[in-house]
Design an enzyme around this catalytic site. Structure first.
Site, mmCIF file in Angstrom:
data_model
loop_
_atom_site.group_PDB
_atom_site.id
_atom_site.type_symbol
_atom_site.label_atom_id
_atom_site.label_comp_id
_atom_site.label_asym_id
_atom_site.label_seq_id
_atom_site.Cartn_x
_atom_site.Cartn_y
_atom_site.Cartn_z
ATOM 1 C CD GLU A 1 -2.914 0.830 2.419
ATOM 2 O OE1 GLU A 1 -3.561 1.836 2.697
ATOM 3 O OE2 GLU A 1 -2.927 -0.216 3.108
ATOM 4 N NE ARG B 1 3.925 -8.401 10.766
ATOM 5 C CZ ARG B 1 3.300 -7.735 9.792
ATOM 6 N NH1 ARG B 1 2.291 -8.284 9.153
ATOM 7 N NH2 ARG B 1 3.657 -6.527 9.464
ATOM 8 C CE LYS C 1 3.243 0.368 5.115
ATOM 9 N NZ LYS C 1 2.117 0.003 4.263
HETATM 10 P P1 ATP Z 1 -0.178 -1.810 6.835
HETATM 11 O O1 ATP Z 1 -0.361 -1.937 8.284
HETATM 12 O O2 ATP Z 1 -0.187 -0.402 6.348
HETATM 13 O O3 ATP Z 1 -0.982 -2.759 5.991
HETATM 14 P P2 ATP Z 1 2.023 -3.421 5.975
HETATM 15 O O4 ATP Z 1 3.383 -3.420 6.590
HETATM 16 O O5 ATP Z 1 1.227 -4.655 5.959
HETATM 17 O O6 ATP Z 1 1.314 -2.238 6.686
HETATM 18 P P3 ATP Z 1 1.714 -3.314 3.125
HETATM 19 O O7 ATP Z 1 2.055 -2.204 2.228
HETATM 20 O O8 ATP Z 1 0.320 -3.793 3.156
HETATM 21 O O9 ATP Z 1 2.177 -2.849 4.542
HETATM 22 O O10 ATP Z 1 2.698 -4.528 2.865
HETATM 23 C C1 ATP Z 1 2.982 -5.039 1.593
HETATM 24 C C2 ATP Z 1 3.350 -6.489 1.685
HETATM 25 O O11 ATP Z 1 4.457 -6.679 2.558
HETATM 26 C C3 ATP Z 1 2.210 -7.319 2.227
HETATM 27 O O12 ATP Z 1 2.013 -8.415 1.362
HETATM 28 C C4 ATP Z 1 2.667 -7.753 3.574
HETATM 29 O O13 ATP Z 1 2.208 -9.031 3.870
HETATM 30 C C5 ATP Z 1 4.193 -7.720 3.462
HETATM 31 N N1 ATP Z 1 4.785 -7.424 4.757
HETATM 32 C C6 ATP Z 1 4.606 -6.327 5.506
HETATM 33 N N2 ATP Z 1 5.280 -6.406 6.666
HETATM 34 C C7 ATP Z 1 5.913 -7.606 6.657
HETATM 35 C C8 ATP Z 1 6.757 -8.308 7.576
HETATM 36 N N3 ATP Z 1 7.104 -7.774 8.752
HETATM 37 N N4 ATP Z 1 7.230 -9.520 7.215
HETATM 38 C C9 ATP Z 1 6.895 -10.048 6.021
HETATM 39 N N5 ATP Z 1 6.099 -9.465 5.126
HETATM 40 C C10 ATP Z 1 5.601 -8.262 5.422
#
Ligand code: ATP
Ligand code: MG
Length: 601
Positions: free
Chosen positions: A62, A297, A307
């Site tokens: 996002e 994750r 974030k």
């Molecule tokens: P938000 O809380 O804004 O959704 P987010 O960290 O999930 O934050 P996204 O932009 O939705 O942000 O993340 C993009 C991709 O990165 C998603 O597919 C998510 O699963 C993956 N991702 C985010 N944080 C992690 C993490 N700590 N470990 C592995 N994958 C991650």
């Protein structure tokens, strides 16, 4: 940019995601899919040739923040699997939420994925997409669901809806609006689209089962009213799809085969499948539909990867910006001097699992050390300088020490480092009153038993053996004499045996430069654990700025050049603050893991 080729010992070890993909490839599950050259509904692909990509994965950020090392895990996984299995990985901006998204974030994400060494090109086609390009289809699909009785407009307010949602042990109750006719629903939904209602007056919900034990199937909201301008579609829409509705559709339109996501989406999978099954039955999307596969994750000690918390650190100025070298953002990692290869190695090493756990920050640092050891030329830098004068070395004389650029890589050659009567050495390489066992420089004195003892001898790396003769407090100068027959590389140089081997820089030739010594941003492994405010766990000494004395060859370092400063660690010329002939250096990582020690001290 070097590509993400794998070293044999880093060859991808098997994991459960690979097993799923390999089984699907073996059974030909997705072999019948067609690909019309760009994302689209079933009819756009219908008469197209078979999909040239054996699998399709996607990285769907996002654009509401900067990417961090957790995202890197997902990037390496998705792009890495596509490379390994003859597939394509799409970079998709999941920009269905109008409020928080900005072009600045889009640009930084593109830069970060490229920097990590990945590409969204496959067989000449570029696969960079925006979820907002699918708004028309999503809207159309919602009308089809309404037509089929699979969705309805609910007019309860949020609080009333919550009251009917039930609990973990009690089923929910149907909304009084649940049985509106398809015609009425359609009329209301169109009026929502046309801006005739206020935010919150109505929502469109999937009509599934208020009694389901899975909350996500209790008639989830799929469209809501938002009177906000979108960074790409402007004011065209005032209804926006919910993430849980939008994401499966994005995957389906893009022919994604394996939609990898983190574990918190596990409970969403039944809705993902429910929705795509309905749309496939209506002939809107191709079969077989994509499948969601969840993995744990990344949680990393000593940093925060949320974030919200990262934004707080930046906005409240606890750090200098999104690319502060102490942050776990990819912009920060880059500025810190971390290498894409090191990050990819880290992602490979930690692998993927089905259970949440914490990864030690030292694993990431070890990956950086390993890679930097291979690529970083060696240099001599005195970080905390004190003057050393060689009393019997002729005034005005200059000579050169021949110094290897890398001890294990003779083909990297040697450089000539100027040597003269006055040198800089590390302050900690001299002690006026040495403790037992100290074997670097100390002046003549008396032993604890009262016997006289001579000043100590050390080798000046790649130079001579010197013997300490004294220390002048007034001028803060260490004095010594040298033995002209001991120059490194000359016959008989080893006739004098010494234990200490210290580095130096010639005072006349060296170059003073700013060096930043970074430490961890947080002083505890789990910032904010136990309900503490995570800001209380900030390490007050996470950066120290010093003036160091560099050997002359470093003067021309270019931004992002990385070196090993002998005995100290790996350093990078700062990307932003270095100027021609005036580099500013940052410590990437120490030579060994010293964190645990300083922490206990
Ligand atoms: P938000 O809380 O804004 O959704 P987010 O960290 O999930 O934050 P996204 O932009 O939705 O942000 O993340 C993009 C991709 O990165 C998603 O597919 C998510 O699963 C993956 N991702 C985010 N944080 C992690 C993490 N700590 N470990 C592995 N994958 C991650
Ligand atoms: Mg997310």
């Amino acid at each position: 940019m070097s590509g993400p080729a794998k070293k044999p010992q880093e060859a991808s070890h098997s994991n459960f995601i690979r097993s799923v993909i390999e089984a699907d490839l073996a059974s030909g599950k997705y072999a019948s899919r067609a690909w019309g050259g760009k994302p689209g509904p079933a009819k756009a692909h219908a008469s197209a040739p078979p999909d040239p990509a054996k699998i399709r994965t996607r990285f769907p950020p996002e654009p509401n923040g900067y990417l961090h090392i957790g995202h890197a895990k997902s990037i390496c996984l998705n792009f890495g699997l596509a490379l390994d299995y003859g597939g394509a990985c799409h970079l998709r901006f999941d920009d269905t939420n109008p409020e928080k998204e900005e072009q600045e974030y889009v640009d930084s994400i593109v830069a970060a994925v490229k920097w990590l060494g990945f590409s969204w090109e496959h067989e000449g086609a570029s696969h960079l997409y925006y979820a907002s390009d699918y708004f028309d289809f999503m809207y159309h699909a919602a009308e089809c669901l309404i037509d089929d009785g699979h969705a309805y407009v609910d007019s309860l307010n949020a609080e009333q809806m919550r009251a009917l949602r039930g609990t973990l042990t009690e089923p929910g109750k149907n909304s009084p609006y649940r049985d509106r006719s398809a015609g009425e629903n359609l009329e209301l939904f169109r009026a929502m689209r046309d801006g005739r209602f206020n935010e919150g007056e109505h929502v469109l919900r999937a009509r599934i089962d208020m009694g389901s034990p899975n909350f996500n199937l209790r008639d989830p909201a799929i469209y809501r009213i938002r009177k906000a301008a979108h960074h790409r579609t402007g004011d065209k829409w005032c209804v926006y799809p919910m993430y849980t509705y939008a994401h499966p559709i994005e995957d389906a339109l893009e022919n994604i085969t394996h939609s990898l996501c983190t574990l918190e989406f596990e409970d969403q999978r039944p809705f993902y499948d429910w929705l795509l099954d309905r749309l496939a039955k209506d002939g809107l999307i191709q079969r077989p539909a994509p499948q969601q596969v969840e993995f744990a994750r990344l949680n990393l000690t000593y940093v925060v990867l949320s974030k919200r918390r990262l934004i707080q650190l930046v906005e409240d100025r606890h750090v200098s910006g999104w690319d502060d070298p102490r942050l776990p953002t990819l912009a920060g990692a880059r500025r810190r001097g971390y290498t894409p290869e090191g990050i990819r190695r880290f992602a490979e090493r930690i692998g993927v699992s089905k259970a949440d756990s914490w990864i030690e920050y030292t694993i990431l640092e070890d990956c950086m050390r390993e890679h930097l050891n291979e690529i970083a030329p060696r240099r001599m830098v005195v970080l905390d300088p004190v003057k050393l004068v060689i009393e019997n070395y002729p005034e005005g004389k200059e000579e050169f020490a021949e110094v290897p650029n890398h001890p294990q890589k003779p083909d990297w050659g040697k450089r000539s480092v100027p040597f003269s009567r006055e040198l800089w050495i590390e302050r900690e390489d001299f002690m006026d009153t040495p403790p037992p066992g100290y074997f670097r420089l100390f002046p003549p004195g008396v032993t604890p038993a009262g016997d006289p003892r001579p000043g100590n001898k050390v080798r000046l790396r790649y130079g001579y053996v010197v013997e300490c003769t004294g220390y002048d407090q007034a001028t803060d100068t260490v004095r010594c004499t040298y033995d002209p027959d001991t120059k490194s590389g000359t016959p008989g140089a080893d006739k004098v045996k010494v234990k200490g081997n210290i580095h130096w820089a010639s005072a006349k030739h060296s170059c003073a430069a700013k060096v930043r010594l970074y430490d961890r941003l947080f002083k505890v492994a789990h910032p904010g654990a136990g309900g503490r405010d995570f800001l209380q766990d900030l390490n007050p000494d996470s950066v120290k700025v010093i003036t160091a004395q560099l050997e002359p060859a470093l003067k021309d370092a270019k931004p992002e050049d990385r070196f090993q400063f002998e005995r100290h660690g790996y350093f990078v010329a700062d990307l932003k603050d270095s100027r021609q002939g005036r580099p500013v250096f940052s410590r990437v990582v120490t030579l060994r893991d010293s964190w645990g020690k300083t922490e206990k001290a």
